[in-house]
Design a protein around this motif. Sequence first.
Motif, PDB file in Angstrom:
ATOM      1  N   GLU A   1     -17.669 -15.923 -83.556  1.00  0.00           N
ATOM      2  CA  GLU A   1     -18.882 -16.541 -83.030  1.00  0.00           C
ATOM      3  C   GLU A   1     -18.582 -17.975 -82.613  1.00  0.00           C
ATOM      4  OE1 GLU A   1     -22.415 -16.050 -85.260  1.00  0.00           O
ATOM      5  OE2 GLU A   1     -21.806 -14.091 -86.006  1.00  0.00           O
ATOM      6  N   PRO A   2     -19.425 -18.554 -81.750  1.00  0.00           N
ATOM      7  CA  PRO A   2     -19.219 -19.945 -81.329  1.00  0.00           C
ATOM      8  C   PRO A   2     -19.140 -20.892 -82.530  1.00  0.00           C
ATOM      9  CG  PRO A   2     -20.882 -18.919 -79.961  1.00  0.00           C
ATOM     10  CD  PRO A   2     -20.564 -17.944 -81.067  1.00  0.00           C
ATOM     11  N   MET A   3     -18.233 -21.828 -82.437  1.00  0.00           N
ATOM     12  CA  MET A   3     -18.027 -22.863 -83.456  1.00  0.00           C
ATOM     13  C   MET A   3     -17.700 -22.267 -84.840  1.00  0.00           C
ATOM     14  SD  MET A   3     -18.258 -25.471 -81.550  1.00  0.00           S
ATOM     15  CE  MET A   3     -18.376 -26.912 -82.590  1.00  0.00           C
ATOM     16  N   ALA A   4     -16.930 -21.172 -84.856  1.00  0.00           N
ATOM     17  CA  ALA A   4     -16.602 -20.497 -86.108  1.00  0.00           C
ATOM     18  C   ALA A   4     -15.119 -20.553 -86.456  1.00  0.00           C
ATOM     19  CB  ALA A   4     -17.059 -19.039 -86.060  1.00  0.00           C
ATOM     20  N   TYR A   5     -14.255 -20.970 -85.521  1.00  0.00           N
ATOM     21  CA  TYR A   5     -12.815 -21.003 -85.785  1.00  0.00           C
ATOM     22  C   TYR A   5     -12.283 -22.334 -85.291  1.00  0.00           C
ATOM     23  CZ  TYR A   5      -7.958 -19.446 -86.091  1.00  0.00           C
ATOM     24  OH  TYR A   5      -6.639 -19.313 -86.422  1.00  0.00           O
ATOM     25  N   PHE A   6     -11.631 -23.075 -86.198  1.00  0.00           N
ATOM     26  CA  PHE A   6     -11.135 -24.414 -85.894  1.00  0.00           C
ATOM     27  C   PHE A   6      -9.653 -24.495 -86.225  1.00  0.00           C
ATOM     28  CE2 PHE A   6     -15.588 -24.635 -86.763  1.00  0.00           C
ATOM     29  CZ  PHE A   6     -16.101 -25.644 -85.962  1.00  0.00           C
ATOM     30  N   ALA A   7      -8.916 -25.248 -85.436  1.00  0.00           N
ATOM     31  CA  ALA A   7      -7.506 -25.528 -85.717  1.00  0.00           C
ATOM     32  C   ALA A   7      -7.311 -27.032 -85.544  1.00  0.00           C
ATOM     33  CB  ALA A   7      -6.598 -24.756 -84.780  1.00  0.00           C
TER      34      ALA A   7
ATOM     35  N   GLY B   1      -9.070 -29.287 -86.800  1.00  0.00           N
ATOM     36  CA  GLY B   1     -10.375 -29.896 -86.662  1.00  0.00           C
ATOM     37  C   GLY B   1     -11.028 -29.685 -85.312  1.00  0.00           C
ATOM     38  N   VAL B   2     -10.345 -28.990 -84.402  1.00  0.00           N
ATOM     39  CA  VAL B   2     -10.865 -28.760 -83.057  1.00  0.00           C
ATOM     40  C   VAL B   2     -11.394 -27.329 -82.977  1.00  0.00           C
ATOM     41  CG1 VAL B   2     -10.238 -28.643 -80.608  1.00  0.00           C
ATOM     42  CG2 VAL B   2      -9.210 -30.385 -82.090  1.00  0.00           C
ATOM     43  N   PRO B   3     -12.614 -27.140 -82.470  1.00  0.00           N
ATOM     44  CA  PRO B   3     -13.136 -25.773 -82.370  1.00  0.00           C
ATOM     45  C   PRO B   3     -12.420 -24.986 -81.265  1.00  0.00           C
ATOM     46  CG  PRO B   3     -14.647 -27.309 -81.327  1.00  0.00           C
ATOM     47  CD  PRO B   3     -13.563 -28.132 -81.975  1.00  0.00           C
ATOM     48  N   LEU B   4     -11.915 -23.825 -81.634  1.00  0.00           N
ATOM     49  CA  LEU B   4     -11.325 -22.936 -80.640  1.00  0.00           C
ATOM     50  C   LEU B   4     -12.362 -21.936 -80.143  1.00  0.00           C
ATOM     51  CD1 LEU B   4      -7.784 -22.321 -82.130  1.00  0.00           C
ATOM     52  CD2 LEU B   4      -8.489 -23.953 -80.385  1.00  0.00           C
ATOM     53  N   THR B   5     -13.499 -21.875 -80.817  1.00  0.00           N
ATOM     54  CA  THR B   5     -14.614 -21.033 -80.384  1.00  0.00           C
ATOM     55  C   THR B   5     -15.712 -21.968 -79.911  1.00  0.00           C
ATOM     56  OG1 THR B   5     -15.367 -21.009 -82.676  1.00  0.00           O
ATOM     57  CG2 THR B   5     -14.148 -19.092 -81.920  1.00  0.00           C
ATOM     58  N   LYS B   6     -15.732 -22.223 -78.625  1.00  0.00           N
ATOM     59  CA  LYS B   6     -16.735 -23.113 -78.052  1.00  0.00           C
ATOM     60  C   LYS B   6     -17.953 -22.301 -77.669  1.00  0.00           C
ATOM     61  CE  LYS B   6     -13.120 -26.159 -76.449  1.00  0.00           C
ATOM     62  NZ  LYS B   6     -12.332 -26.626 -75.336  1.00  0.00           N
ATOM     63  N   TYR B   7     -19.020 -22.981 -77.349  1.00  0.00           N
ATOM     64  CA  TYR B   7     -20.267 -22.290 -77.024  1.00  0.00           C
ATOM     65  C   TYR B   7     -20.150 -21.376 -75.820  1.00  0.00           C
ATOM     66  CZ  TYR B   7     -22.721 -24.992 -80.503  1.00  0.00           C
ATOM     67  OH  TYR B   7     -23.125 -25.529 -81.677  1.00  0.00           O
ATOM     68  N   GLU B   8     -19.285 -21.684 -74.868  1.00  0.00           N
ATOM     69  CA  GLU B   8     -19.194 -20.863 -73.657  1.00  0.00           C
ATOM     70  C   GLU B   8     -18.210 -19.701 -73.780  1.00  0.00           C
ATOM     71  OE1 GLU B   8     -16.171 -24.162 -73.215  1.00  0.00           O
ATOM     72  OE2 GLU B   8     -18.256 -24.094 -73.803  1.00  0.00           O
ATOM     73  N   ASP B   9     -17.654 -19.449 -74.968  1.00  0.00           N
ATOM     74  CA  ASP B   9     -16.660 -18.384 -75.115  1.00  0.00           C
ATOM     75  C   ASP B   9     -17.152 -17.022 -74.638  1.00  0.00           C
ATOM     76  OD1 ASP B   9     -14.460 -19.059 -77.948  1.00  0.00           O
ATOM     77  OD2 ASP B   9     -14.402 -19.680 -75.867  1.00  0.00           O
ATOM     78  N   GLY B  10     -18.421 -16.715 -74.786  1.00  0.00           N
ATOM     79  CA  GLY B  10     -18.923 -15.407 -74.409  1.00  0.00           C
ATOM     80  C   GLY B  10     -18.978 -15.180 -72.908  1.00  0.00           C
ATOM     81  N   THR B  11     -18.746 -16.204 -72.102  1.00  0.00           N
ATOM     82  CA  THR B  11     -18.877 -16.062 -70.656  1.00  0.00           C
ATOM     83  C   THR B  11     -17.597 -15.609 -69.971  1.00  0.00           C
ATOM     84  OG1 THR B  11     -18.314 -18.376 -70.276  1.00  0.00           O
ATOM     85  CG2 THR B  11     -20.650 -17.855 -70.581  1.00  0.00           C
ATOM     86  N   ASP B  12     -16.478 -15.600 -70.666  1.00  0.00           N
ATOM     87  CA  ASP B  12     -15.211 -15.241 -70.012  1.00  0.00           C
ATOM     88  C   ASP B  12     -14.668 -13.922 -70.554  1.00  0.00           C
ATOM     89  OD1 ASP B  12     -13.025 -17.541 -71.846  1.00  0.00           O
ATOM     90  OD2 ASP B  12     -14.529 -16.129 -72.510  1.00  0.00           O
ATOM     91  N   GLU B  13     -15.511 -12.940 -70.655  1.00  0.00           N
ATOM     92  CA  GLU B  13     -15.164 -11.647 -71.244  1.00  0.00           C
ATOM     93  C   GLU B  13     -13.939 -10.998 -70.604  1.00  0.00           C
ATOM     94  OE1 GLU B  13     -15.923  -8.476 -73.976  1.00  0.00           O
ATOM     95  OE2 GLU B  13     -16.941 -10.387 -73.828  1.00  0.00           O
ATOM     96  N   GLY B  14     -13.700 -11.223 -69.323  1.00  0.00           N
ATOM     97  CA  GLY B  14     -12.616 -10.537 -68.637  1.00  0.00           C
ATOM     98  C   GLY B  14     -11.249 -11.173 -68.797  1.00  0.00           C
ATOM     99  N   ARG B  15     -11.143 -12.306 -69.394  1.00  0.00           N
ATOM    100  CA  ARG B  15      -9.857 -13.001 -69.507  1.00  0.00           C
ATOM    101  C   ARG B  15      -9.047 -12.508 -70.698  1.00  0.00           C
ATOM    102  NH1 ARG B  15     -12.053 -19.143 -68.695  1.00  0.00           N
ATOM    103  NH2 ARG B  15     -13.025 -18.793 -66.690  1.00  0.00           N
ATOM    104  N   GLN B  16      -7.768 -12.878 -70.694  1.00  0.00           N
ATOM    105  CA  GLN B  16      -6.911 -12.611 -71.847  1.00  0.00           C
ATOM    106  C   GLN B  16      -7.342 -13.515 -72.998  1.00  0.00           C
ATOM    107  OE1 GLN B  16      -4.624 -10.476 -72.476  1.00  0.00           O
ATOM    108  NE2 GLN B  16      -3.866  -9.726 -70.533  1.00  0.00           N
ATOM    109  N   ALA B  17      -6.919 -13.176 -74.185  1.00  0.00           N
ATOM    110  CA  ALA B  17      -7.210 -14.018 -75.345  1.00  0.00           C
ATOM    111  C   ALA B  17      -6.602 -15.396 -75.135  1.00  0.00           C
ATOM    112  CB  ALA B  17      -6.642 -13.385 -76.614  1.00  0.00           C
TER     113      ALA B  17
END
Length: 148
Positions: free
Chosen positions: A45-51, A53-69
């Motif tokens: 989910e957004p803002m749920a995974y950090f490395a 101290g930086v969030p790797l799950t940003k709020y717009e993550d759900g918009t790029d469904e077609g991209r690679q991880a």
Amino acid sequence: MPTVDVTSSPLTPSARLKATLRLTRWLAAHGSDAAHVVVSFRTAEPMAYFAGGVPLTKYEDGTDEGRQARWASVVCHVHPDRDHMYRSELAGEIREALGLDAAGAHLMVRFEPTHPDRVFYLASGSLTSGDPLPVTRDDEKGLPHAHH
């Protein structure tokens, strides 16, 4: 029964299937029964995974469904006898299967050694364990099993 649990940025169903088939083939080529390989995916989910101290799950993550991880955190449960080379090669295979080749990609793969006798699965309608423990003298005497 090796398992690979992937938590990552969004992946399409076809990307998940492609990664699963690749990992299953690799594990089978290295001695695992392909029918027992389990690969699961979770999208964080957004803002749920950090490395760092930086969030790797940003709020717009759900918009790029077609991209690679862009990032993944993976936990693998493998037999405790698997050596460092096996784990290293499997981590590399996971990286390639998920397409994490970009310079800004993030990947962490953690291995959890799991004895087959600690995994139960349904086989022909009955629960079974991959590698039952041998009967000990205490077992024969009917003593409690708490010490095992």
